[in-house]
Design an enzyme around this catalytic site. Structure first.
Site, PDB file in Angstrom:
ATOM      1  N   ASP A 214       5.367   7.036   2.570  1.00  0.00           N
ATOM      2  CA  ASP A 214       4.429   6.255   1.739  1.00  0.00           C
ATOM      3  C   ASP A 214       4.435   6.724   0.282  1.00  0.00           C
ATOM      4  OD1 ASP A 214       3.734   6.244   4.506  1.00  0.00           O
ATOM      5  OD2 ASP A 214       1.728   5.502   4.029  1.00  0.00           O
ATOM      6  N   ASP A 243       4.728   1.020   2.650  1.00  0.00           N
ATOM      7  CA  ASP A 243       3.510   1.401   1.926  1.00  0.00           C
ATOM      8  C   ASP A 243       3.817   1.866   0.497  1.00  0.00           C
ATOM      9  OD1 ASP A 243       2.153   0.602   4.159  1.00  0.00           O
ATOM     10  OD2 ASP A 243       0.994   2.443   4.409  1.00  0.00           O
ATOM     11  N   ASP A 246      -0.831  -0.559  -2.934  1.00  0.00           N
ATOM     12  CA  ASP A 246      -2.234  -0.311  -2.576  1.00  0.00           C
ATOM     13  C   ASP A 246      -2.620   1.144  -2.863  1.00  0.00           C
ATOM     14  OD1 ASP A 246      -2.974  -2.864  -1.794  1.00  0.00           O
ATOM     15  OD2 ASP A 246      -2.490  -2.533   0.322  1.00  0.00           O
ATOM     16  N   HIS A 276       0.938  -1.944   4.659  1.00  0.00           N
ATOM     17  CA  HIS A 276       0.329  -2.371   3.392  1.00  0.00           C
ATOM     18  C   HIS A 276       1.129  -3.443   2.662  1.00  0.00           C
ATOM     19  CE1 HIS A 276      -3.403  -0.113   2.820  1.00  0.00           C
ATOM     20  NE2 HIS A 276      -2.849   0.717   3.687  1.00  0.00           N
ATOM     21  N   HIS A 324       7.897   2.306   9.798  1.00  0.00           N
ATOM     22  CA  HIS A 324       6.719   2.811   9.104  1.00  0.00           C
ATOM     23  C   HIS A 324       5.681   3.413  10.052  1.00  0.00           C
ATOM     24  CE1 HIS A 324       3.731   3.263   6.005  1.00  0.00           C
ATOM     25  NE2 HIS A 324       2.857   2.712   6.817  1.00  0.00           N
ATOM     26  N   ARG A 372      -7.346   3.277  14.488  1.00  0.00           N
ATOM     27  CA  ARG A 372      -7.412   2.271  13.419  1.00  0.00           C
ATOM     28  C   ARG A 372      -7.904   0.920  13.904  1.00  0.00           C
ATOM     29  NH1 ARG A 372      -3.390   4.087   9.333  1.00  0.00           N
ATOM     30  NH2 ARG A 372      -2.173   5.766  10.249  1.00  0.00           N
TER      31      ARG A 372
END
Ligand code: NAG
Ligand code: NAG
Ligand code: MN
Length: 473
Positions: A214, A243, A246, A276, A324, A372
């Site tokens: 990321d 990612d 953001d 993301h 990812h 999550r």
């Protein structure tokens, strides 16, 4: 002024982690107190563990159906997970019981508006399914004003000189002309659309590739990676594992730079999709707002089209699989299945595409519901079986901040790499990247510290910030 600054009004994540720990101890002593679950739910909301927050809020309501804050928190969890109708129902309950609660009224209104908006978007989406925002733009006709002094594309093509100039220009917080951004995005979309959902590369014994995790809009840290590890080139290939945008305030700079290198070295510079690179995340965590502030709504739409074509996984020498998030909610997924995923879309709520972007490893065997609230957590046995079935050595994934910038788990079979040091300006973590060499394919870790950047990141989930309850006790 290019930095979009949103400061975080909350205490550090560490304090919420401690709160979770204390409430967990309290729950062990008395598992029938709705407030413990309600309060732990809030701590989970603040640390973005929306799956756990939802479970705790539901548990609190189950214990005490009159505990109104349980509904509030269940609504906030569902909002963050994009489950607007479920959220609306709970806000309705709160508003009925507390007709004078202005905050609840506001959230109820906000949520109903979003539900109507989504219904409208769905209605027109059928129509526009195959249409690109590019059709409504006249990119060639955009003029470069005389006062523009930044880098210029020659014949619409990216060159190394252009990218070197661009990176310097970006470091000075200047804005690339919108025409050039559009040209880069149109071309990169075409390039990505040629690729399968699983990209395979092979390295011979003398070659190596650098795998980064990321980057989250931390442009100055990305520049530091290139400083430490060399600029991308045909002899210095890179894989960026999702990612890119953001959270950090320089997401535009990060993604445009990465897209530029993708165009320059299409076979030696690789980008994979992260969770993301999606509309719902970009709405909540800053990228959409940043693009609108720096450019326009249409530009954001084109970014979204580009993201939909990002491949979902890569395989190096048929032995190391990179994605990812991680592995799957079901057994038996094959590389062939991954290769054939129809990825040109917003990811579904479940299934292999969702898992590749969202799942996390866990220390215990088996699978568990995700903290999550999306996809799952998978244990060492799941990883071992998957690798055996597909003839692979190990996986590299990103998606979770790690103090050392990387972590090796599942007996060496699951490697995490994260390349955003001092994430959100507050985590104090190192960043890392991995060298994979064709001679042995063993991961070699390189750590680095954060560099000073001119602006603090967009750390908070903007809409969770609006939706999280501000009531006390
Ligand atoms: C839309 O695109 C898909 C492939 O991406 C194609 O199969 C379909 O026929 C297209 N539909 C229209 C209406 O053009
Ligand atoms: C729950 O949290 C509130 C703050 O939001 C606090 O005032 C209250 O004492 C907490 N209750 C318990 C039982 O810990
Ligand atoms: Mn992620």
């Amino acid at each position: 002024m290019l930095g979009v600054v949103v400061t975080c009004p909350f205490p550090a994540v560490k304090d919420y982690d401690r709160a979770v720990q204390y409430y967990t101890e309290a729950i062990a002593l008395n598992p029938n107190n709705a407030i413990y679950y309600g309060n732990r739910s809030l701590a989970y909301l603040r640390t973005e563990c929306y799956g756990y927050a939802l479970a705790d809020a539901s548990r609190a309501i189950h214990i005490d159906a009159k505990y109104i804050k349980g509904y509030y928190r269940r609504a906030a969890s569902n909002m963050a997970l994009g489950k607007l109708k479920a959220a609306l129902k709970d806000y309705e309950t709160v508003v009925k019981v507390r007709p004078n609660d202005k905050d609840a009224q506001m959230k109820f209104q906000e949520c109903s508006k979003l539900v109507r908006q989504k219904a409208f978007e769905r209605a027109i989406a059928c129509d526009q399914h195959n249409r690109s925002v590019v059709d409504s733009l006249d990119i060639e006709g955009m003029t470069i004003e005389d006062e523009y002094s930044g880098p210029q594309l020659q014949d619409g093509k990216v060159s190394l000189d252009f990218l070197v100039e661009l990176m310097t220009f970006y470091k000075e917080q200047k804005k690339l002309h919108r025409k050039y951004v559009y040209q880069i995005l149109v071309q990169v979309k075409e390039t990505l659309a040629q690729l399968p959902s699983l990209v395979e590369v092979s390295l011979d014994k003398s070659q190596q590739v650098t795998v980064c995790g990321d980057t989250h809009g931390q442009f100055y840290d990305l520049m530091n990676i290139f400083q430490l590890n060399g600029l991308p080139s045909e002899s210095n290939p890179y894989i960026f594992n999702g990612d890119f945008v953001d959270r950090g305030s320089f997401s535009v700079e990060v993604i445009v730079t990465l897209c530029g290198f993708k165009l320059l070295y299409p076979a030696h510079f690789h980008l994979l999709r992260g969770n993301h690179e999606t509309d719902t995340m970009n709405q909540m965590y800053g990228f959409e707002g940043e693009v609108k502030a720096k450019y326009s709504t249409q530009m954001f739409q084109l970014f979204s089209e580009v993201f939909q074509w990002l491949p979902l996984a890569m395989c190096v020498n048929q032995r190391v699989l990179i994605m990812h998030g991680g592995l799957f909610s079901e057994d038996g997924v094959t590389l062939e299945q991954i290769r054939n995923i129809e990825r040109n879309r917003q990811p579904p709520d479940a299934g292999p595409m969702c898992d590749l972007l969202w799942s996390d490893p866990q220390p215990q065997d088996g699978r568990s519901p995700s903290k999550r609230g999306v996809s799952c957590q998978f244990g060492p046995d799941i990883t071992r079986h998957f690798l055996e079935e597909n003839g692979l050595d190990y996986i590299i994934r990103s998606h979770e901040v790690k103090a050392e910038g990387y972590e090796v788990t599942h007996n060496g079979l699951c490697v995490t790499v994260f390349s955003a040091p001092n994430y959100c300006d507050q985590m104090g973590n190192k960043g890392a990247y991995i060298h994979l060499s064709g001679s042995d394919l063993k991961p070699k870790f390189h750590q680095f510290e954060a560099v000073v950047s001119p602006s603090s990141p967009v750390c908070c989930p903007v809409s969770a910030l609006h939706s999280a309850p501000s009531v006390s006790s």
